[in-house]
Write a protein that holds these residues in place. Structure first.
Motif, PDB file in Angstrom:
ATOM      1  N   MET A   1       0.847  -1.179   0.000  1.00 56.98           N
ATOM      2  CA  MET A   1       0.000   0.000   0.000  1.00 56.98           C
ATOM      3  C   MET A   1       0.881   1.226   0.000  1.00 56.98           C
ATOM      4  N   SER A   2       1.000   1.865  -1.083  1.00 54.47           N
ATOM      5  CA  SER A   2       1.785   3.085  -1.154  1.00 54.47           C
ATOM      6  C   SER A   2       0.858   4.274  -1.244  1.00 54.47           C
ATOM      7  N   ARG A   3       1.267   5.368  -0.635  1.00 55.29           N
ATOM      8  CA  ARG A   3       0.459   6.565  -0.662  1.00 55.29           C
ATOM      9  C   ARG A   3       0.897   7.427  -1.827  1.00 55.29           C
ATOM     10  N   THR A   4      -0.054   7.814  -2.626  1.00 55.04           N
ATOM     11  CA  THR A   4       0.260   8.564  -3.823  1.00 55.04           C
ATOM     12  C   THR A   4      -0.306   9.955  -3.717  1.00 55.04           C
ATOM     13  N   HIS A   5       0.266  10.841  -4.496  1.00 52.58           N
ATOM     14  CA  HIS A   5      -0.170  12.220  -4.499  1.00 52.58           C
ATOM     15  C   HIS A   5      -0.519  12.610  -5.924  1.00 52.58           C
ATOM     16  N   PRO A   6      -1.689  13.197  -6.141  1.00 54.41           N
ATOM     17  CA  PRO A   6      -2.058  13.594  -7.476  1.00 54.41           C
ATOM     18  C   PRO A   6      -1.156  14.693  -7.984  1.00 54.41           C
ATOM     19  N   ASP A   7      -0.992  14.754  -9.298  1.00 53.68           N
ATOM     20  CA  ASP A   7      -0.183  15.801  -9.898  1.00 53.68           C
ATOM     21  C   ASP A   7      -0.830  17.150  -9.670  1.00 53.68           C
ATOM     22  N   ALA A   8      -0.040  18.208  -9.875  1.00 50.78           N
ATOM     23  CA  ALA A   8      -0.554  19.556  -9.690  1.00 50.78           C
ATOM     24  C   ALA A   8      -1.685  19.832 -10.672  1.00 50.78           C
ATOM     25  N   SER A   9      -1.584  19.324 -11.886  1.00 52.91           N
ATOM     26  CA  SER A   9      -2.626  19.523 -12.879  1.00 52.91           C
ATOM     27  C   SER A   9      -3.680  18.436 -12.738  1.00 52.91           C
ATOM     28  N   PRO A  10      -4.947  18.746 -13.029  1.00 46.17           N
ATOM     29  CA  PRO A  10      -6.000  17.742 -12.917  1.00 46.17           C
ATOM     30  C   PRO A  10      -5.732  16.551 -13.820  1.00 46.17           C
ATOM     31  N   ARG A  11      -6.101  15.380 -13.355  1.00 46.33           N
ATOM     32  CA  ARG A  11      -5.920  14.166 -14.129  1.00 46.33           C
ATOM     33  C   ARG A  11      -7.262  13.496 -14.283  1.00 46.33           C
ATOM     34  N   THR A  12      -7.538  13.003 -15.448  1.00 45.43           N
ATOM     35  CA  THR A  12      -8.795  12.324 -15.690  1.00 45.43           C
ATOM     36  C   THR A  12      -8.759  10.933 -15.080  1.00 45.43           C
ATOM     37  N   ALA A  13      -9.956  10.358 -14.955  1.00 45.68           N
ATOM     38  CA  ALA A  13     -10.042   9.010 -14.409  1.00 45.68           C
ATOM     39  C   ALA A  13      -9.287   8.016 -15.277  1.00 45.68           C
ATOM     40  N   SER A  14      -9.363   8.184 -16.579  1.00 46.80           N
ATOM     41  CA  SER A  14      -8.670   7.263 -17.482  1.00 46.80           C
ATOM     42  C   SER A  14      -7.168   7.370 -17.339  1.00 46.80           C
ATOM     43  N   GLU A  15      -6.658   8.597 -17.181  1.00 45.32           N
ATOM     44  CA  GLU A  15      -5.213   8.780 -17.026  1.00 45.32           C
ATOM     45  C   GLU A  15      -4.716   8.157 -15.728  1.00 45.32           C
ATOM     46  N   ILE A  16      -5.463   8.359 -14.648  1.00 51.60           N
ATOM     47  CA  ILE A  16      -5.070   7.777 -13.362  1.00 51.60           C
ATOM     48  C   ILE A  16      -5.110   6.259 -13.442  1.00 51.60           C
ATOM     49  N   ASP A  17      -6.149   5.719 -14.059  1.00 56.12           N
ATOM     50  CA  ASP A  17      -6.272   4.277 -14.197  1.00 56.12           C
ATOM     51  C   ASP A  17      -5.119   3.696 -15.007  1.00 56.12           C
ATOM     52  N   ALA A  18      -4.751   4.374 -16.097  1.00 53.10           N
ATOM     53  CA  ALA A  18      -3.671   3.873 -16.948  1.00 53.10           C
ATOM     54  C   ALA A  18      -2.322   3.952 -16.255  1.00 53.10           C
ATOM     55  N   ALA A  19      -2.146   4.958 -15.382  1.00 54.69           N
ATOM     56  CA  ALA A  19      -0.858   5.139 -14.708  1.00 54.69           C
ATOM     57  C   ALA A  19      -0.697   4.245 -13.483  1.00 54.69           C
ATOM     58  N   THR A  20      -1.761   3.586 -13.052  1.00 51.93           N
ATOM     59  CA  THR A  20      -1.696   2.725 -11.873  1.00 51.93           C
ATOM     60  C   THR A  20      -1.079   1.385 -12.234  1.00 51.93           C
ATOM     61  N   PRO A  21      -0.024   0.954 -11.539  1.00 52.37           N
ATOM     62  CA  PRO A  21       0.586  -0.351 -11.849  1.00 52.37           C
ATOM     63  C   PRO A  21      -0.430  -1.482 -11.763  1.00 52.37           C
ATOM     64  N   ALA A  22      -0.274  -2.445 -12.638  1.00 48.19           N
ATOM     65  CA  ALA A  22      -1.228  -3.549 -12.715  1.00 48.19           C
ATOM     66  C   ALA A  22      -1.247  -4.378 -11.432  1.00 48.19           C
ATOM     67  N   ASP A  23      -0.101  -4.443 -10.711  1.00 46.61           N
ATOM     68  CA  ASP A  23      -0.039  -5.285  -9.517  1.00 46.61           C
ATOM     69  C   ASP A  23      -0.426  -4.528  -8.243  1.00 46.61           C
ATOM     70  N   ARG A  24      -0.876  -3.304  -8.375  1.00 42.72           N
ATOM     71  CA  ARG A  24      -1.250  -2.535  -7.188  1.00 42.72           C
ATOM     72  C   ARG A  24      -2.586  -3.046  -6.638  1.00 42.72           C
ATOM     73  N   ASP A  25      -2.655  -3.256  -5.350  1.00 44.89           N
ATOM     74  CA  ASP A  25      -3.866  -3.746  -4.698  1.00 44.89           C
ATOM     75  C   ASP A  25      -4.744  -2.543  -4.351  1.00 44.89           C
ATOM     76  N   ARG A  26      -5.681  -2.242  -5.220  1.00 49.82           N
ATOM     77  CA  ARG A  26      -6.523  -1.060  -5.028  1.00 49.82           C
ATOM     78  C   ARG A  26      -7.451  -1.214  -3.824  1.00 49.82           C
ATOM     79  N   TRP A  27      -7.807  -2.430  -3.493  1.00 53.31           N
ATOM     80  CA  TRP A  27      -8.674  -2.659  -2.345  1.00 53.31           C
ATOM     81  C   TRP A  27      -7.950  -2.301  -1.048  1.00 53.31           C
ATOM     82  N   VAL A  28      -6.657  -2.507  -0.979  1.00 56.36           N
ATOM     83  CA  VAL A  28      -5.886  -2.123   0.201  1.00 56.36           C
ATOM     84  C   VAL A  28      -5.912  -0.606   0.378  1.00 56.36           C
ATOM     85  N   ASP A  29      -5.680   0.132  -0.705  1.00 57.96           N
ATOM     86  CA  ASP A  29      -5.757   1.593  -0.625  1.00 57.96           C
ATOM     87  C   ASP A  29      -7.143   2.045  -0.178  1.00 57.96           C
TER      88      ASP A  29
END
Length: 459
Positions: A1-29
């Motif tokens: 579970m790593s804590r992430t910080h959004p970029d200064a500029s707004p990011r769309t849901a698709s961009e955030i989803d694409a940038a998330t590593p495939a092995d990240r456990d989203r349920w843990v976050d």
């Protein structure tokens, strides 16, 4: 579970989803953010001020509400996901630092800094409020106003118990991870059995002090489940077993044992399930962690939706700051309402239930403002655990000592409060201590931790 910080500029849901590593456990976050949110809402629901100026708890006023804590006591989930996070961090650190010397200090220093930076900002503000209240004569004023001021300076910092206990779990994480690698779930079973033995001794006529061992045994058992989660040992079948056995054991303990119904501490109770933690709380924690395991496949599919994941991703960096300041927001709003003559409805009356959504909305705005001011302390520069060899052989034991001192310093402050000028003594473990003592111990721990920082390279 790593804590992430959004970029200064707004990011769309698709961009955030694409940038998330495939092995990240989203349920843990999600569990991390969700557990802190439930704590915030639970405190907002429970705490109120009576017409005669007493800070009270809805669970104590209306005992019929206490079974809600069987699901609303979610701190076990935070320790579960903490174990997942610490397993990930330790694995990463081992890859970057093959040489074991200095590894423990690097790990604990990094985790402690992330916890203590926002915590110290919180304490600085509340110490300042206490000084102002004392110098203005508010805390010595007879009547409701003086009592409320004194109570607030003790009650609001009580939430720091969690920071102290979690810091203790961080300190033990490397050792407990090694034990997990060798013995797996056997470690959890041993911790559970030891916690039960402690309660048998405590409630069987032994010394009350022995119950404090469960501050370590109970929370480390739940934290240990995070290692098992990380390694894939908590299957859905085991999750069902945990939920059924955990909640079943809790129900039996409450029905036939010396344990109260509430899984959160209530003033005036002869026995608390929280201070020190009991086997009943451990059973409830195993049960709710089991539910999290069972829901994992379903929630993984839900969180695969970009818009759902975006809400969790963006909330993550603010969760800890919101936790630290939500009681400050609550006391500010309740005292402001009292000052303008708005009397709170009787707890659990229909008027009380109808006004909760409006109160929550106001509290969310005030908490949001406080988060906007103080979130920078949670986002500060992260201490790097670099791969440079550590020549100082003493940094690891000093880091371990600093962990113990910090643990006691934070716990003392959480119990005795922050009124350093009033400096009223409060009982802690074996005797009375004052806020000044708590802050001296905390400062000593910070100095020891600072001594383990890497040396600047010579030029």
């Amino acid at each position: 579970m790593s804590r992430t910080h959004p970029d200064a500029s707004p990011r769309t849901a698709s961009e955030i989803d694409a940038a998330t590593p495939a092995d990240r456990d989203r349920w843990v976050d999600t569990l991390r953010v969700g557990s802190l949110l439930v704590v915030v809402l639970g405190h907002w629901l429970m705490v109120s001020i009576t017409p005669d100026g007493q800070i009270t708890n809805a669970l104590a006023v209306v005992p019929a509400l206490q079974p809600l804590t069987w699901l609303l006591q979610v701190m076990p989930l935070f320790f579960l996901v903490g174990g997942v996070a610490h397993a990930h961090t330790l694995e990463s650190l081992e890859r970057r630092r093959p040489e074991p010397r200095g590894r423990y200090a690097a790990f604990f220093r990094a985790r402690a800094t992330r916890l203590l930076r926002p915590t110290l900002a919180f304490l600085a503000v509340w110490v300042a409020l206490g000084v102002v209240a004392d110098l203005s004569g508010l805390t010595s004023r007879p009547g409701d106003a003086g009592r409320l001021a004194r109570d607030a300076l003790v009650m609001v910092p009580q939430l720091l118990w969690f920071v102290g206990i979690y810091l203790g779990a961080c300190a033990f994480a490397p050792l407990m991870r090694d034990l997990h690698r060798r013995w797996g779930l056997v470690v959890v079973v041993v911790l559970v059995l030891l916690a039960c033995v402690v309660d048998v001794v405590r409630f069987g006529g032994g010394p009350e002090l022995v119950g404090n061992l469960n501050f370590a045994l109970v929370w480390l058992a739940l934290h240990q489940l995070g290692f098992a989660w990380r390694d894939g040992l908590l299957t859905t079948a085991r999750g069902w077993a945990m939920a059924l056995l955990g909640f079943g054991a809790m129900g039996l303990a409450v029905a036939f044992g010396p344990y109260p119904t509430s899984m959160v501490g209530l003033s005036g109770q002869a026995v608390s399930n929280m201070a020190p933690p009991t086997a009943a709380l451990l059973a409830q924690g195993i049960g709710i962690c089991g539910l999290a395991v069972v829901l994992r496949p379903v929630m993984a599919r839900v969180l695969a939706r970009p818009r759902v994941w975006r809400s969790v991703f963006l909330a993550g960096p603010f969760a800890m700051t919101a936790f630290l300041w939500h009681l400050t927001a609550l006391m500010t709003v309740l005292l402001a309402l009292r000052a303008v003559g708005v009397v709170q409805p009787s707890v659990a009356s229909w008027q009380w239930w109808l006004t909760r959504p409006l109160l929550f909305a106001v509290l969310a705005v005030v908490t949001g403002l406080l988060v906007a001011v103080f979130v920078g302390f949670d986002r500060g520069p992260r201490p790097a655990a670099d791969a440079v060899p550590e020549p100082r052989g003493w940094v690891d034991p000093v880091a371990a000592v600093s962990a113990g001192v910090l643990f006691f310093g934070i716990l003392i402050v959480s119990i005795v409060g922050v009124d350093v000028l009033g400096n009223r003594p409060v009982f802690f473990l074996v005797g009375d201590v004052t806020p000044v003592v708590g802050f001296v111990v905390l400062a000593a721990g910070l100095l020891l931790l600072g001594a383990t920082r890497p040396r600047a390279p010579r030029t």
